[in-house]
Scaffold this active site. Structure first.
Site, mmCIF file in Angstrom:
data_model
loop_
_atom_site.group_PDB
_atom_site.id
_atom_site.type_symbol
_atom_site.label_atom_id
_atom_site.label_comp_id
_atom_site.label_asym_id
_atom_site.label_seq_id
_atom_site.Cartn_x
_atom_site.Cartn_y
_atom_site.Cartn_z
ATOM 1 N N LYS A 1 0.818 -1.209 0.000
ATOM 2 C CA LYS A 1 0.000 0.000 0.000
ATOM 3 C C LYS A 1 0.859 1.270 0.000
ATOM 4 O O LYS A 1 0.664 2.167 -0.834
ATOM 5 C CB LYS A 1 -0.880 -0.078 1.240
ATOM 6 C CG LYS A 1 -1.420 1.196 1.775
ATOM 7 C CD LYS A 1 -2.283 0.905 2.985
ATOM 8 C CE LYS A 1 -1.464 0.663 4.239
ATOM 9 N NZ LYS A 1 -1.029 1.901 4.876
ATOM 10 N N THR A 2 1.814 1.325 0.933
ATOM 11 C CA THR A 2 2.660 2.513 1.019
ATOM 12 C C THR A 2 3.505 2.648 -0.242
ATOM 13 O O THR A 2 3.709 3.748 -0.761
ATOM 14 C CB THR A 2 3.558 2.448 2.263
ATOM 15 O OG1 THR A 2 2.750 2.139 3.383
ATOM 16 C CG2 THR A 2 4.249 3.773 2.492
ATOM 17 N N ASP B 1 -3.820 8.224 2.718
ATOM 18 C CA ASP B 1 -3.471 6.900 3.204
ATOM 19 C C ASP B 1 -4.534 6.452 4.205
ATOM 20 O O ASP B 1 -5.190 7.284 4.828
ATOM 21 C CB ASP B 1 -2.099 7.000 3.885
ATOM 22 C CG ASP B 1 -1.511 5.642 4.185
ATOM 23 O OD1 ASP B 1 -2.003 4.651 3.634
ATOM 24 O OD2 ASP B 1 -0.547 5.589 4.980
ATOM 25 N N GLU B 2 -4.713 5.145 4.400
ATOM 26 C CA GLU B 2 -5.646 4.598 5.397
ATOM 27 C C GLU B 2 -7.022 5.263 5.305
ATOM 28 O O GLU B 2 -7.592 5.694 6.302
ATOM 29 C CB GLU B 2 -5.098 4.793 6.818
ATOM 30 C CG GLU B 2 -3.715 4.249 7.043
ATOM 31 C CD GLU B 2 -3.683 2.750 7.346
ATOM 32 O OE1 GLU B 2 -4.675 2.052 7.039
ATOM 33 O OE2 GLU B 2 -2.663 2.287 7.862
ATOM 34 N N GLN C 1 -9.575 -3.719 7.113
ATOM 35 C CA GLN C 1 -8.717 -3.319 8.225
ATOM 36 C C GLN C 1 -9.254 -2.088 8.946
ATOM 37 O O GLN C 1 -8.512 -1.376 9.609
ATOM 38 C CB GLN C 1 -7.287 -3.059 7.739
ATOM 39 C CG GLN C 1 -6.577 -4.328 7.303
ATOM 40 C CD GLN C 1 -5.096 -4.095 7.073
ATOM 41 O OE1 GLN C 1 -4.336 -3.896 7.996
ATOM 42 N NE2 GLN C 1 -4.702 -4.100 5.809
ATOM 43 N N ARG D 1 -0.466 -9.877 10.428
ATOM 44 C CA ARG D 1 0.828 -9.328 10.862
ATOM 45 C C ARG D 1 1.923 -10.364 10.728
ATOM 46 O O ARG D 1 3.109 -10.049 10.744
ATOM 47 C CB ARG D 1 0.794 -8.864 12.332
ATOM 48 C CG ARG D 1 -0.158 -7.736 12.690
ATOM 49 C CD ARG D 1 -0.069 -6.575 11.783
ATOM 50 N NE ARG D 1 -1.079 -6.679 10.741
ATOM 51 C CZ ARG D 1 -1.052 -5.966 9.618
ATOM 52 N NH1 ARG D 1 -0.064 -5.133 9.381
ATOM 53 N NH2 ARG D 1 -1.990 -6.107 8.710
#
Length: 723
Positions: free
Chosen positions: A35-36, A220-221, A251, A607
DNA sequence: ATAAAACGATTTTTT
DNA sequence: ATCGTTTTAT
């Protein structure tokens, strides 16, 4: 133009998103799907290939950490500094706007930022001043109400509650709070956003300027945005500038604090020509872990739909351990960590223990200490939130600006100098009546001699002291200013006198504050045109810093599932997998909350890179009382059985030591002892494996033929002994 | 003004 | 149980 450094590291889906047309884009990016990377490469693509000026790029994140990471990665990819690009948090960018346009925003130039602690103190005082009973109107609740309204974009004046007296009272508190903020030139976190939104909405010129400036807006997010943040984004973008939003509906774990997952759904409706991208290839976890994650999240109804996959290895099965109690659970985890390290995995900081609530960390800490497992707990108070640090900074603020009422309140009697509640109540009353600040009210009262000699003396000495302090530090550099404050106010000696461990750590923190001030980056573009002290104070308010100091050793990481979002570890333990604990009992009321708990579990699972271990305790002490027969979390039941390996090593069925329980004679007066065969009305036949406690506390562990091993309280279990 | 005692809450957290 | 806050007593 060589585009290979920008495009080569990307897969097809990532590349499609990065190189998308100049239209609104929504990227649904699964956990570990890069994503980043997509955001960073999108920025590079715009700047390098489309020759977009850095001045026209605005990238927004939620946390300072995420902003810092993005900034660093963009710089390393572009191989030069950001050059005018705005990368920051919603709050940081709002603050920047308000600083630049304080007049248009109706603020004073030196407005203060109230953090949640300052805010609570203010609300509490207002409730008291209004003569309300603060047990009937809990300040925390009132603060929550105010923040929630602001986050919906609503001011006190816009709220009407004709039929609800309780809500009407809250609006009155909100109104008084707004007036106090106005009088003391204070801006809370939600106000930063609301004020900057109103600034844009009410000033066509400013709005036009920023809309012409920021042609490219990235978020973002996105699933974590609340109502005002989305409104803020839409206002910035207008009709003409495309928003590039990245998020993952699976998420979304912050619904309880106002995040609106609907923003993701509404995006496509609000921007008709939106291009939708899905990143589903995962570069983090084994196939097994992803299958478990996919199976779990499949139980949620409200999804945009997504299935993670990988080209990587299958990996080991996911482990499940049913512990007797929380001590046994922690011991099992410690043991598995030992095995993992012995097997040649070198880094302990690549191991995480994740739990639902912070209270669960305690047992792990105790057991890890006794097993010599180095660990680090995340959470708790951060550096700039510690009382001693806030005291020191309040002195700095008050020295810079005597009219800063929150700081005045905070330090006027710390360390104590004989200015008690009685005196302060009088000063406050006068300040409110005459619409002046506390400092001015105090001066007036000294002039008019309206105080007792003793109080007047103490107050006068304080005002005198602050004036002198201001002169003394004026010419000093920042860290010397703070150093001087710590000495002259007596804060350092105040904490130094006391010998306790806590006091020692406070002294250490104060020393650390001087060091932090010394290395504070004044060249940051954000702080240009500000005096060092003011810049440092803004930094402290907007960036609370880390929870603990330097990481000195290779430590196992202990944190909540929430705190783990965005991180990854080779080995992950998700502990306390019990119905009632996770999912939490408190999430059972509203229907949507259970799905959020499930997403939280999904976040935890994803994770893990190599190995994932679930544990739960059949018996656990909570709020001081033991609970028995805990059933495993429903989430365990939702996982594919063939991918789960249940661990019940016989060797560990021995003594589950309860440090707190009496070392009573097992089965003394019950006639039941280890090795006996027994029958239980519900669980059927079994063999007693272990006993502990005595009298009405006596418990036995029975290995039932059908149900497996359980701990039972003899007094309630009604066991029949078979001869 | 400080210390002891009573009280209450106790999912998750960033800015 | 335990921690932080508020009230009460010295």
């Amino acid at each position: 133009m060589d585009v290979s450094p920008i495009l080569d590291p990307l897969n097809e889906a990532q590349r499609a998103a990065v190189t998308s047309e100049d239209v609104p884009a929504l990227v649904i990016a699964g956990a570990g799907s890069g994503k980043t990377r997509v955001l960073v490469h999108r920025i590079a693509w715009l700047c390098e290939v489309h020759s977009v000026s850095p001045f026209s790029v605005l990238a927004v994140t939620f946390t300072n950490k995420a902003a810092a990471e993005m900034r660093a990665r963009v710089e390393s990819l572009l191989k030069h500094a950001l050059g005018g690009m705005w990368i920051g948090t919603f709050h940081g960018i709002s603050h920047r706007l308000l600083r630049a346009h304080w007049q248009e925003a109706g603020l004073k130039e030196n407005f203060q930022i109230l953090d949640s602690d300052d805010q609570l103190r203010l609300v509490k005082r207002i409730i008291q001043d209004m003569g309300l009973d603060d047990s009937r109107w809990p300040p925390k609740q009132a603060r929550g109400y105010i923040n929630a309204r602001k986050e919906e974009g609503l001011r006190a004046g816009q709220l009407q509650h004709r039929n609800d007296p309780a809500a009407r009272q809250l609006v009155r508190i909100y109104t008084a709070y707004e007036q106090e903020c106005e009088r003391t030139a204070s801006v809370d976190f939600a106000e930063l956003l609301l004020r900057s939104l109103e600034l844009l909405q009410q000033n066509q010129e400013i709005l036009d300027h920023y809309r012409r400036k920021f042609r490219h807006i990235l978020v973002d997010e996105f699933q974590d945005t609340n109502a005002i943040q989305y409104a803020w984004l839409r206002t910035f973008a207008g009709e003409e500038n495309p928003v590039f939003a990245v998020g993952d509906d699976d998420q979304s774990i912050y619904g309880w604090r106002g995040a609106r997952i609907e923003n993701l759904h509404n995006f496509e409706r609000d921007y008709r020509n939106t291009q939708l991208f899905r990143l589903e290839q995962n570069y983090r976890s084994t196939n097994t872990i992803l299958s478990v994650a996919n199976a779990l999240i499949d139980n949620n109804r409200e999804r945009m739909g997504k299935k993670l996959w990988t080209e990587g290895v299958t990996g080991d099965p996911v482990c499940l351990y049913a512990a007797f109690n929380e001590q046994d659970e922690a011991r099992f985890v410690a043991e598995r960590i030992r095995q993992w390290v012995e097997a040649g995995h070198s880094r302990r900081d690549d191991i995480a223990v994740l739990y639902r609530s912070n209270a669960q960390s305690r047992v792990f800490e105790e057991v890890f200490i006794s097993h010599s497992v180095p660990y680090r707990v995340y959470g708790g108070l951060r550096f700039f939130e510690r009382a001693e640090i806030r005291d020191a900074l309040a002195y700095l603020r008050l020295a810079r600006n005597p009219d800063d009422d929150p700081s005045f309140e905070r330090v006027v009697n710390v360390p104590s100098r004989g200015i008690g509640q009685r005196t302060m109540a009088l000063v406050r009353e006068r300040a409110v009546r005459n619409r002046v600040t506390l400092w001015k009210a105090a001066e007036e009262m000294l002039q008019s001699r309206s105080l007792t000699t003793r109080a007047a003396h103490a107050l006068e000495r304080f005002l005198q002291f602050m004036s002198t302090l201001e002169e003394e530090i004026r010419a000093l550099v920042l860290d010397a200013q703070i150093d001087h404050i710590l000495r002259s106010t007596g804060l350092m000696s105040h904490h130094g006198r006391e010998g306790s461990e806590k006091a020692k750590s406070r002294v250490e923190n104060l020393k650390e504050l001087v060091v932090t001030a010394r290395s504070f980056d004044l060249d940051n573009e954000l702080y240009k045109e500000m005096l060092p002290a003011d810049a440092f104070l803004v930094h402290a308010a907007l960036e609370a810093g880390e929870g603990q100091g330097a990481i000195w050793e290779d430590c196992v990481q202990l944190m909540t599932l929430h705190a783990a979002k965005g991180l990854e570890f080779a080995l992950v333990f998700i502990v306390g997998m019990e119905e009632g604990l996770f999912p939490s009992d408190m999430s059972k009321e509203e229907p949507g909350r259970l799905e959020e708990e499930r997403r939280l579990c999904y976040v935890g699972i994803t994770r893990a890179r190599e190995q994932l271990v679930f544990t739960y305790a059949e018996s656990r002490r909570r709020y001081g009382a033991d609970s028995y027969y805990n059933s495993p979390s429903r989430f365990i039941g939702e996982l594919p059985p063939e991918l789960i390996a249940e661990v019940r090593p016989r060797a560990m069925v021995s003594t589950p030591v309860r440090t707190r329980s009496m070392p009573g004679r097992p089965g003394q007066n019950s006639g039941i002892g280890v090795g006996d065969s027994v029958v239980h009305a519900k669980f059927g036949r079994g063999v007693v494996l272990d006993c502990e406690g005595a009298g009405s506390n006596a418990r036995v562990q029975v290995n039932f033929e059908r149900e497996g091993s359980k701990w039972l309280v003899l007094a309630y279990a009604n066991l029949d002994k078979l001869v």
